[in-house]
Design a protein around this motif. Sequence first.
Motif, PDB file in Angstrom:
ATOM      1  N   GLY A  29       0.814  -1.214   0.000  1.00 46.76           N
ATOM      2  CA  GLY A  29       0.000   0.000   0.000  1.00 46.76           C
ATOM      3  C   GLY A  29       0.846   1.262   0.000  1.00 46.76           C
ATOM      4  O   GLY A  29       0.555   2.222  -0.714  1.00 46.76           O
ATOM      5  N   VAL A  30       1.926   1.248   0.778  1.00 42.04           N
ATOM      6  CA  VAL A  30       2.832   2.391   0.826  1.00 42.04           C
ATOM      7  C   VAL A  30       3.500   2.589  -0.532  1.00 42.04           C
ATOM      8  O   VAL A  30       3.602   3.713  -1.031  1.00 42.04           O
ATOM      9  N   THR A  31       3.925   1.494  -1.152  1.00 42.86           N
ATOM     10  CA  THR A  31       4.559   1.582  -2.465  1.00 42.86           C
ATOM     11  C   THR A  31       3.599   2.162  -3.495  1.00 42.86           C
ATOM     12  O   THR A  31       3.964   3.041  -4.279  1.00 42.86           O
ATOM     13  N   ALA A  32       2.360   1.689  -3.474  1.00 46.58           N
ATOM     14  CA  ALA A  32       1.358   2.214  -4.413  1.00 46.58           C
ATOM     15  C   ALA A  32       1.100   3.697  -4.165  1.00 46.58           C
ATOM     16  O   ALA A  32       0.985   4.488  -5.087  1.00 46.58           O
ATOM     17  N   SER A  33       1.051   4.087  -2.905  1.00 45.50           N
ATOM     18  CA  SER A  33       0.812   5.491  -2.560  1.00 45.50           C
ATOM     19  C   SER A  33       1.993   6.356  -2.963  1.00 45.50           C
ATOM     20  O   SER A  33       1.812   7.467  -3.460  1.00 45.50           O
ATOM     21  N   THR A  34       3.188   5.845  -2.752  1.00 44.91           N
ATOM     22  CA  THR A  34       4.393   6.600  -3.083  1.00 44.91           C
ATOM     23  C   THR A  34       4.476   6.879  -4.573  1.00 44.91           C
ATOM     24  O   THR A  34       4.887   7.955  -4.997  1.00 44.91           O
ATOM     25  N   SER A  35       4.034   5.922  -5.376  1.00 43.48           N
ATOM     26  CA  SER A  35       4.120   6.120  -6.833  1.00 43.48           C
ATOM     27  C   SER A  35       3.184   7.227  -7.312  1.00 43.48           C
ATOM     28  O   SER A  35       3.390   7.775  -8.384  1.00 43.48           O
ATOM     29  N   GLY A  36       2.227   7.603  -6.491  1.00 40.10           N
ATOM     30  CA  GLY A  36       1.303   8.675  -6.878  1.00 40.10           C
ATOM     31  C   GLY A  36       1.707  10.046  -6.376  1.00 40.10           C
ATOM     32  O   GLY A  36       0.976  10.995  -6.546  1.00 40.10           O
ATOM     33  N   THR A  37       2.894  10.141  -5.732  1.00 43.53           N
ATOM     34  CA  THR A  37       3.356  11.430  -5.217  1.00 43.53           C
ATOM     35  C   THR A  37       4.639  11.836  -5.909  1.00 43.53           C
ATOM     36  O   THR A  37       5.288  11.023  -6.565  1.00 43.53           O
ATOM     37  N   THR A  38       5.004  13.079  -5.715  1.00 45.00           N
ATOM     38  CA  THR A  38       6.251  13.581  -6.277  1.00 45.00           C
ATOM     39  C   THR A  38       7.171  14.016  -5.154  1.00 45.00           C
ATOM     40  O   THR A  38       6.768  14.072  -4.006  1.00 45.00           O
ATOM     41  N   GLY A  39       8.391  14.392  -5.498  1.00 40.07           N
ATOM     42  CA  GLY A  39       9.291  14.958  -4.483  1.00 40.07           C
ATOM     43  C   GLY A  39      10.374  14.105  -4.122  1.00 40.07           C
ATOM     44  O   GLY A  39      10.687  13.181  -3.677  1.00 40.07           O
TER      45      GLY A  39
END
Length: 126
Positions: free
Chosen positions: A116-126
């Motif tokens: 879940g964290v990996t999927a969420s991280t792929s949707g953010t920038t920075g």
Amino acid sequence: MLRASGRPAEALEAVHRAATIQRQLGDRSREAMALDGAGEAYRELGQADEAIAFHLRAAAVHRQLGDKWQLALTLDHLATTLTAAGRPEEAGRHWREAHNLLVGFDDARAAALQEGVTASTSGTTG
């Protein structure tokens, strides 16, 4: 339980009470878990600033205690709240930290959280 049943205001009262009791008992870990729970209740009540503040307090204690699992959970909650508050860059940093903390865990619950964290991280920038 109260949050799961759609009663975040009652949950907030309960976790504040729990944090106070755990502080009096000197159990910093459980106090931090209650602070994180308060953050989740505030998020569900639409009070992002309060939620972020409580998640940050909980993360600081978990970090001091060296509790990687609880820190990863709290960072996931913090990042979710930051995303909802329109702060995806900050969220991405916290999700990446959570991901790094989860590397050492090999149980199913950790694998699900890491996914879940990996999927969420792929949707953010920075």
